[in-house]
Scaffold this motif. Structure first.
Motif, short mmCIF file in Angstrom:
data_model
loop_
_atom_site.label_atom_id
_atom_site.label_comp_id
_atom_site.label_asym_id
_atom_site.label_seq_id
_atom_site.Cartn_x
_atom_site.Cartn_y
_atom_site.Cartn_z
N ILE A 58 0.84 -1.19 0.00
CA ILE A 58 0.00 0.00 0.00
C ILE A 58 0.88 1.24 0.00
O ILE A 58 1.83 1.35 0.77
CB ILE A 58 -0.93 0.00 1.23
N ALA A 59 0.58 2.16 -0.89
CA ALA A 59 1.40 3.36 -1.04
C ALA A 59 0.49 4.56 -1.26
O ALA A 59 -0.73 4.44 -1.41
CB ALA A 59 2.36 3.21 -2.22
N GLY A 60 1.10 5.73 -1.31
CA GLY A 60 0.35 6.95 -1.57
C GLY A 60 0.31 7.26 -3.05
O GLY A 60 0.46 6.38 -3.90
N ASP A 61 0.14 8.52 -3.37
CA ASP A 61 0.12 8.97 -4.74
C ASP A 61 1.48 8.73 -5.40
O ASP A 61 2.52 8.79 -4.74
CB ASP A 61 -0.21 10.47 -4.77
N ALA A 62 1.47 8.44 -6.70
CA ALA A 62 2.72 8.14 -7.41
C ALA A 62 3.73 9.28 -7.30
O ALA A 62 4.94 9.05 -7.32
CB ALA A 62 2.41 7.85 -8.88
N ASN A 63 3.24 10.51 -7.16
CA ASN A 63 4.14 11.66 -7.08
C ASN A 63 4.78 11.82 -5.71
O ASN A 63 5.73 12.58 -5.56
CB ASN A 63 3.37 12.94 -7.43
N THR A 64 4.25 11.12 -4.71
CA THR A 64 4.76 11.30 -3.35
C THR A 64 5.46 10.06 -2.80
O THR A 64 5.90 10.06 -1.66
CB THR A 64 3.61 11.69 -2.40
N ILE A 65 5.55 9.00 -3.60
CA ILE A 65 6.21 7.78 -3.13
C ILE A 65 7.69 8.04 -2.88
O ILE A 65 8.40 8.53 -3.76
CB ILE A 65 6.06 6.64 -4.16
N ARG A 66 8.15 7.74 -1.70
CA ARG A 66 9.58 7.85 -1.37
C ARG A 66 10.23 6.47 -1.37
O ARG A 66 11.32 6.29 -1.89
CB ARG A 66 9.75 8.53 -0.01
N ALA A 67 9.56 5.51 -0.76
CA ALA A 67 10.05 4.13 -0.74
C ALA A 67 8.88 3.22 -0.42
O ALA A 67 8.12 3.48 0.50
CB ALA A 67 11.16 3.97 0.30
N VAL A 68 8.73 2.16 -1.20
CA VAL A 68 7.64 1.22 -0.97
C VAL A 68 8.14 -0.19 -1.27
O VAL A 68 8.91 -0.40 -2.22
CB VAL A 68 6.41 1.57 -1.84
N ASN A 69 7.74 -1.15 -0.45
CA ASN A 69 8.14 -2.54 -0.67
C ASN A 69 7.41 -3.11 -1.88
O ASN A 69 6.25 -2.77 -2.14
CB ASN A 69 7.82 -3.39 0.56
N GLY A 87 11.67 -6.69 -2.83
CA GLY A 87 12.62 -5.59 -2.79
C GLY A 87 11.96 -4.27 -2.46
O GLY A 87 10.95 -4.23 -1.75
N GLU A 88 12.53 -3.19 -3.01
CA GLU A 88 12.06 -1.85 -2.67
C GLU A 88 12.11 -0.94 -3.89
O GLU A 88 13.10 -0.94 -4.64
CB GLU A 88 12.92 -1.27 -1.55
N LEU A 89 11.03 -0.21 -4.09
CA LEU A 89 10.95 0.79 -5.15
C LEU A 89 11.06 2.17 -4.52
O LEU A 89 10.28 2.51 -3.62
CB LEU A 89 9.62 0.65 -5.90
N LYS A 90 12.03 2.95 -4.99
CA LYS A 90 12.22 4.31 -4.49
C LYS A 90 12.09 5.29 -5.66
O LYS A 90 11.99 4.89 -6.81
CB LYS A 90 13.60 4.46 -3.84
N GLN A 91 12.13 6.57 -5.32
CA GLN A 91 12.07 7.59 -6.36
C GLN A 91 13.20 7.43 -7.37
O GLN A 91 13.03 7.66 -8.56
CB GLN A 91 12.14 8.98 -5.73
#
Length: 379
Positions: A58-69, A87-91
């Motif tokens: 669960i993440a926020g808006d695509a423009n505000t993602i800093r790090a998400v599993n 893993g992890e997706l970051k900006q």
């Protein structure tokens, strides 16, 4: 504790209603979070075509993602064998590992790369990264990876949006209502509603009360508001409906679960409503979670299940015998967990406290149908 909170909320609102004959009604329908689904196509060392399928937490808006599993699978197109990864997706990066951590992927991302990955359409990429193999006791190896395309997961889903719905309705009591209000000097009947709804993009599927319907977003919002109104009935002296509905996902399915509580002003305890549903990403439809769709319900399986219930019943400290479940199979459903299967019997209310038992996957695996949607989870 939740019951106490509901009681307090109801008390304070109704208490304030004593000071005024008008309590403002409200409805809110707000986006709270999203999950993202995508498929990456590319090659290792320009020789080995690969596919990477991923789902974010669960993440926020695509423009505000800093790090998400993220989690999913990768496969060599030639062999079509799924290899679990996480893993992890970051900006600025995407890092992935196999469960043993003997293989890894590392990619540097630009803002444009991230925007494309989280978009809701198929489009070309040009992302360069590294695949590394570090097997224990062997020489490590590193090769270049190029991602050339991003697509929806299974060509169907790019995002699952969760919306929080809240409603409040206050109205003049009927003569029947007044019987419940006469001892508290209250003037208005107030009802509260809270639950979550989900919308799948770009398939335009709205999921309300765990029912899926094809609809535009405009129709989805309209249906959500109508649902809120359907719950705000005026045939009792106030109360609330509060549900906690959530979703988890992998690259195969989205699993929804919900616990709802009705609390009526005229009753001392809430009525609980449990819901569970599995939504196939490939089929864009809910999957049958009855036992017969999952296992071969024969005498051998029923005896096995009875023994598991007998043990759970005894471990719970019950002195009497567990109920006979041989005639409960058509009512029995299951819930898939990471390590266990939760079996739900839907017993009569008097023994509802023992409705669920957990069984390790390894014990139930011999009974699972190879044709079942869930068979892959037991490989």
């Amino acid at each position: 504790m939740k019951i106490v909170k509901i009681l307090l909320a109801l008390f304070f609102t109704l208490a304030s209603a004593q000071e005024s004959d008008n309590t403002k009604d409200f409805e809110s329908f707000e986006l709270t979070s999203s999950m993202y689904f995508f498929t990456l196509k590319g090659s290792i060392d320009s020789k080995y075509p690969i596919t990477i399928k991923l789902v974010t937490d669960i993440a926020g808006d695509a423009n505000t993602i800093r790090a998400v599993n993220v989690k999913g699978v990768y496969l060599y197109d030639k062999f079509q064998k799924n290899i679990p990864i996480y893993g992890e997706l970051k900006q600025e990066s995407l890092e992935l590992f196999t469960e043993s951590k003997e293989e890894s992927f590392t990619f540097k991302l630009t803002q444009d790369d991230l925007k494309k990955i989280l978009d809701d359409k198929k489009q070309p990429l040009n992302i360069t990264g590294e695949w590394k193999s570090t097997p224990k006791g062997k020489e490590s190896k590193a090769l270049q990876v190029v991602l050339s395309e991003v697509d929806l997961l299974e060509g169907k889903i790019s995002r699952l949006d969760e919306y929080l719905m809240k409603a409040q309705k206050s109205y003049e009591p009927t003569e029947e209502n007044k019987r419940w209000l006469e001892y508290s000097n209250e003037k208005l009947v107030t009802y509260y509603y809270e639950d979550s709804a989900f919308f799948i993009k770009p398939a335009n599927i709205g999921i309300l009360e765990l029912e899926a319907k094809n609809m535009s977003f405009k129709d989805f919002e309209k249906a959500a508001r109508e649902q809120m109104q359907e719950h705000t009935l005026d045939n009792f002296a106030g109360g609330s409906y509060e549900a906690s509905t959530g979703a988890v996902a992998d690259t195969k399915a989205i699993i929804f679960s919900s616990l709802g509580e009705y609390f009526y002003r005229s009753t001392p305890h809430p009525n609980n409503i449990y819901s569970y549903a599995v939504f196939s990403i490939k089929d864009l439809a809910f999957i049958d979670t009855s036992l017969s769709a999952f296992v071969n319900v024969d005498k051998k399986f029923i005896n096995f299940l009875q023994k598991e219930l007998d043990k759970a019943w005894k471990d719970a400290g019950n002195d009497d015998e567990a109920p006979d479940i041989s005639d409960r199979m058509e009512y029995t459903t299951f819930r898939l967990g990471d390590e266990d299967i939760e079996v739900h019997f839907e017993f009569p209310y008097v023994i509802r406290s023992q409705d669920n038992i957990s069984i390790p996957k390894a014990k139930i695996k011999p009974f699972v149908k190879k044709s079942s949607f869930f068979y892959e989870y037991f490989k």
